[in-house]
Design a protein around this motif. Structure first.
Motif, PDB file in Angstrom:
ATOM      1  N   GLN A 100       0.830  -1.203   0.000  1.00 11.55           N
ATOM      2  CA  GLN A 100       0.000   0.000   0.000  1.00 11.55           C
ATOM      3  C   GLN A 100       0.867   1.257   0.000  1.00 11.55           C
ATOM      4  O   GLN A 100       0.597   2.210  -0.740  1.00 11.55           O
ATOM      5  CB  GLN A 100      -0.923  -0.002   1.217  1.00 11.55           C
ATOM      6  CG  GLN A 100      -2.044  -1.021   1.124  1.00 11.55           C
ATOM      7  CD  GLN A 100      -2.983  -0.952   2.306  1.00 11.55           C
ATOM      8  OE1 GLN A 100      -2.638  -0.440   3.371  1.00 11.55           O
ATOM      9  NE2 GLN A 100      -4.186  -1.477   2.137  1.00 11.55           N
ATOM     10  N   ALA A 101       1.929   1.234   0.807  1.00  9.50           N
ATOM     11  CA  ALA A 101       2.824   2.392   0.867  1.00  9.50           C
ATOM     12  C   ALA A 101       3.510   2.615  -0.470  1.00  9.50           C
ATOM     13  O   ALA A 101       3.708   3.767  -0.891  1.00  9.50           O
ATOM     14  CB  ALA A 101       3.860   2.188   1.972  1.00  9.50           C
ATOM     15  N   ARG A 102       3.866   1.530  -1.154  1.00 10.76           N
ATOM     16  CA  ARG A 102       4.509   1.676  -2.454  1.00 10.76           C
ATOM     17  C   ARG A 102       3.554   2.306  -3.465  1.00 10.76           C
ATOM     18  O   ARG A 102       3.950   3.200  -4.226  1.00 10.76           O
ATOM     19  CB  ARG A 102       4.987   0.315  -2.974  1.00 10.76           C
ATOM     20  CG  ARG A 102       5.693   0.440  -4.317  1.00 10.76           C
ATOM     21  CD  ARG A 102       6.139  -0.879  -4.888  1.00 10.76           C
ATOM     22  NE  ARG A 102       6.809  -0.648  -6.162  1.00 10.76           N
ATOM     23  CZ  ARG A 102       7.198  -1.614  -6.995  1.00 10.76           C
ATOM     24  NH1 ARG A 102       7.016  -2.883  -6.672  1.00 10.76           N
ATOM     25  NH2 ARG A 102       7.782  -1.310  -8.132  1.00 10.76           N
ATOM     26  N   LEU A 103       2.311   1.879  -3.468  1.00  5.82           N
ATOM     27  CA  LEU A 103       1.336   2.421  -4.409  1.00  5.82           C
ATOM     28  C   LEU A 103       1.084   3.905  -4.137  1.00  5.82           C
ATOM     29  O   LEU A 103       0.997   4.713  -5.069  1.00  5.82           O
ATOM     30  CB  LEU A 103       0.036   1.627  -4.316  1.00  5.82           C
ATOM     31  CG  LEU A 103       0.109   0.201  -4.867  1.00  5.82           C
ATOM     32  CD1 LEU A 103      -1.074  -0.621  -4.371  1.00  5.82           C
ATOM     33  CD2 LEU A 103       0.138   0.204  -6.394  1.00  5.82           C
ATOM     34  N   VAL A 104       0.975   4.257  -2.872  1.00  2.34           N
ATOM     35  CA  VAL A 104       0.787   5.665  -2.512  1.00  2.34           C
ATOM     36  C   VAL A 104       1.976   6.489  -2.981  1.00  2.34           C
ATOM     37  O   VAL A 104       1.814   7.586  -3.538  1.00  2.34           O
ATOM     38  CB  VAL A 104       0.582   5.805  -0.990  1.00  2.34           C
ATOM     39  CG1 VAL A 104       0.688   7.281  -0.572  1.00  2.34           C
ATOM     40  CG2 VAL A 104      -0.773   5.239  -0.579  1.00  2.34           C
ATOM     41  N   LYS A 105       3.172   5.972  -2.783  1.00  2.39           N
ATOM     42  CA  LYS A 105       4.376   6.702  -3.192  1.00  2.39           C
ATOM     43  C   LYS A 105       4.423   6.876  -4.707  1.00  2.39           C
ATOM     44  O   LYS A 105       4.810   7.934  -5.211  1.00  2.39           O
ATOM     45  CB  LYS A 105       5.620   5.966  -2.717  1.00  2.39           C
ATOM     46  CG  LYS A 105       6.911   6.714  -3.038  1.00  2.39           C
ATOM     47  CD  LYS A 105       8.142   5.986  -2.504  1.00  2.39           C
ATOM     48  CE  LYS A 105       9.413   6.755  -2.845  1.00  2.39           C
ATOM     49  NZ  LYS A 105      10.624   6.045  -2.351  1.00  2.39           N
ATOM     50  N   ILE A 106       4.039   5.850  -5.464  1.00  8.73           N
ATOM     51  CA  ILE A 106       4.015   5.954  -6.929  1.00  8.73           C
ATOM     52  C   ILE A 106       3.110   7.104  -7.342  1.00  8.73           C
ATOM     53  O   ILE A 106       3.481   7.956  -8.164  1.00  8.73           O
ATOM     54  CB  ILE A 106       3.543   4.639  -7.566  1.00  8.73           C
ATOM     55  CG1 ILE A 106       4.568   3.514  -7.340  1.00  8.73           C
ATOM     56  CG2 ILE A 106       3.291   4.823  -9.072  1.00  8.73           C
ATOM     57  CD1 ILE A 106       4.054   2.137  -7.709  1.00  8.73           C
ATOM     58  N   LEU A 107       1.899   7.131  -6.790  1.00  5.30           N
ATOM     59  CA  LEU A 107       0.949   8.186  -7.138  1.00  5.30           C
ATOM     60  C   LEU A 107       1.459   9.554  -6.712  1.00  5.30           C
ATOM     61  O   LEU A 107       1.383  10.521  -7.477  1.00  5.30           O
ATOM     62  CB  LEU A 107      -0.406   7.884  -6.495  1.00  5.30           C
ATOM     63  CG  LEU A 107      -1.159   6.684  -7.062  1.00  5.30           C
ATOM     64  CD1 LEU A 107      -2.352   6.333  -6.179  1.00  5.30           C
ATOM     65  CD2 LEU A 107      -1.620   6.948  -8.492  1.00  5.30           C
ATOM     66  N   GLN A 108       1.963   9.647  -5.496  1.00  8.92           N
ATOM     67  CA  GLN A 108       2.458  10.932  -5.005  1.00  8.92           C
ATOM     68  C   GLN A 108       3.619  11.446  -5.854  1.00  8.92           C
ATOM     69  O   GLN A 108       3.712  12.649  -6.122  1.00  8.92           O
ATOM     70  CB  GLN A 108       2.886  10.803  -3.544  1.00  8.92           C
ATOM     71  CG  GLN A 108       1.721  10.631  -2.576  1.00  8.92           C
ATOM     72  CD  GLN A 108       2.180  10.401  -1.150  1.00  8.92           C
ATOM     73  OE1 GLN A 108       3.293   9.929  -0.907  1.00  8.92           O
ATOM     74  NE2 GLN A 108       1.325  10.714  -0.196  1.00  8.92           N
ATOM     75  N   THR A 109       4.482  10.547  -6.289  1.00  7.78           N
ATOM     76  CA  THR A 109       5.622  10.949  -7.122  1.00  7.78           C
ATOM     77  C   THR A 109       5.154  11.523  -8.449  1.00  7.78           C
ATOM     78  O   THR A 109       5.615  12.584  -8.885  1.00  7.78           O
ATOM     79  CB  THR A 109       6.558   9.756  -7.369  1.00  7.78           C
ATOM     80  OG1 THR A 109       7.093   9.305  -6.114  1.00  7.78           O
ATOM     81  CG2 THR A 109       7.711  10.147  -8.293  1.00  7.78           C
ATOM     82  N   GLN A 110       4.213  10.840  -9.116  1.00  7.13           N
ATOM     83  CA  GLN A 110       3.730  11.317 -10.413  1.00  7.13           C
ATOM     84  C   GLN A 110       2.961  12.622 -10.265  1.00  7.13           C
ATOM     85  O   GLN A 110       3.082  13.525 -11.103  1.00  7.13           O
ATOM     86  CB  GLN A 110       2.864  10.245 -11.080  1.00  7.13           C
ATOM     87  CG  GLN A 110       3.569   8.906 -11.293  1.00  7.13           C
ATOM     88  CD  GLN A 110       4.932   9.046 -11.934  1.00  7.13           C
ATOM     89  OE1 GLN A 110       5.118   9.817 -12.880  1.00  7.13           O
ATOM     90  NE2 GLN A 110       5.908   8.292 -11.422  1.00  7.13           N
TER      91      GLN A 110
END
Length: 280
Positions: free
Chosen positions: A233-243
């Protein structure tokens, strides 16, 4: 005539072969990728760009079990390997089949096999999708397959893009397209399971753009699928936040814009709606 059903019929022979082999070797599996997406689109009489690839996620316990599967398809069903990707086989009719292993074969969410070309893939999310992100679907070919849901497809595409952004530009386009059409494809599901989004504090049914509702629902579904795996979940959130943070400098965002003809601001709003759903 539903032209996407014609696409399913074109794959009947390959489905017959793979279903037979998976059953013979007692391997569980589900459909992912473009064909999975097209199956859901066909239920809403929508079309998408055509692809010749078929992608299956297969649950195997070891590299040996995976090699037995590949060997059986080559020896008995006329498949051949490729030099570029050891997870790909080509059928006797020229159809590319990606057979992506997950389960005990994947130590730290990575699968490494012997072969040529690509021999190492990340399979983050495959187990979670198998447990909570698939649905049984009756195809026009007569097959009953487990198919990754549209939120599960977005989940896997976010991870695939993050793993190899230099070549996975189509993932952003696919995600943008799903977000754009999700409401009309899954309206009954949304009304039946997310009715709270239509109260006075949420976008109403008459809102000019229902993409926010779609994004929130998909985000909620991704959170449900990944429940119990805080690292994922943290990885998915980070992907979105980065983009989102890179905005117009993000190739992901630019491809979303190119796919839908939207503005950068609209693309960012859709990504933010996914985050909102994951935070519920």
């Amino acid at each position: 005539m539903n032209l996407i059903n014609v696409r399913e019929e074109e794959l009947k022979d390959i489905f017959d072969v793979l279903e037979e082999v998976f059953r013979e070797l007692k391997i569980d599996y589900y459909l992912i990728g473009a064909v999975a997406r097209d199956i859901w689109y066909s239920r809403g009489n929508k079309q998408f760009r055509r692809t010749k690839d078929v992608d299956f996620a297969v649950m195997v316990g070891s590299q040996r079990e995976y090699e037995v599967l590949r060997g059986y398809l080559k020896m008995h069903k006329g498949f051949i390997g490729t030099r570029e990707n050891s997870f790909v086989l080509i059928s006797s009719t020229g159809i590319q089949v990606d057979i992506l292993p997950f389960g005990d074969i994947a130590g730290d969410t990575a699968v490494r096999i012997e072969g040529m070309g690509l021999t190492n893939i990340q399979v983050d999310g495959f187990v979670e999708v198998y447990k909570s992100g698939i649905a049984g679907v009756e195809l026009t070919t007569g097959h009953h397959f487990k198919v990754a849901t549209l939120p599960a497809i977005i989940l896997l595409k976010l991870i695939a893009f993050d793993d190899r952004p230099e070549i996975r530009f189509k993932d952003a386009r696919d995600i943008a397209n799903i977000l754009e059409h999700y409401f009309e494809l899954q309206a009954d599901f949304i009304y039946g399971n997310h009715l709270d989004l239509f109260d006075d504090n949420r976008p109403s049914f008459n809102a000019p753009d229902l993409s926010e509702i779609s994004g929130i629902v998909i985000g909620r579904e991704i959170k449900r699928i990944t429940a119990g795996n805080e690292q994922l979940q943290a990885r998915l959130v980070k992907i979105l936040q980065t983009q989102i943070g890179e905005a117009e400098n993000s190739s992901f965002v630019r491809n979303m814009v190119a796919e839908t003809g939207s503005t950068v601001e609209e693309a960012l709003e859709r990504l933010n709606s996914l985050l909102t759903g994951m935070d519920f």
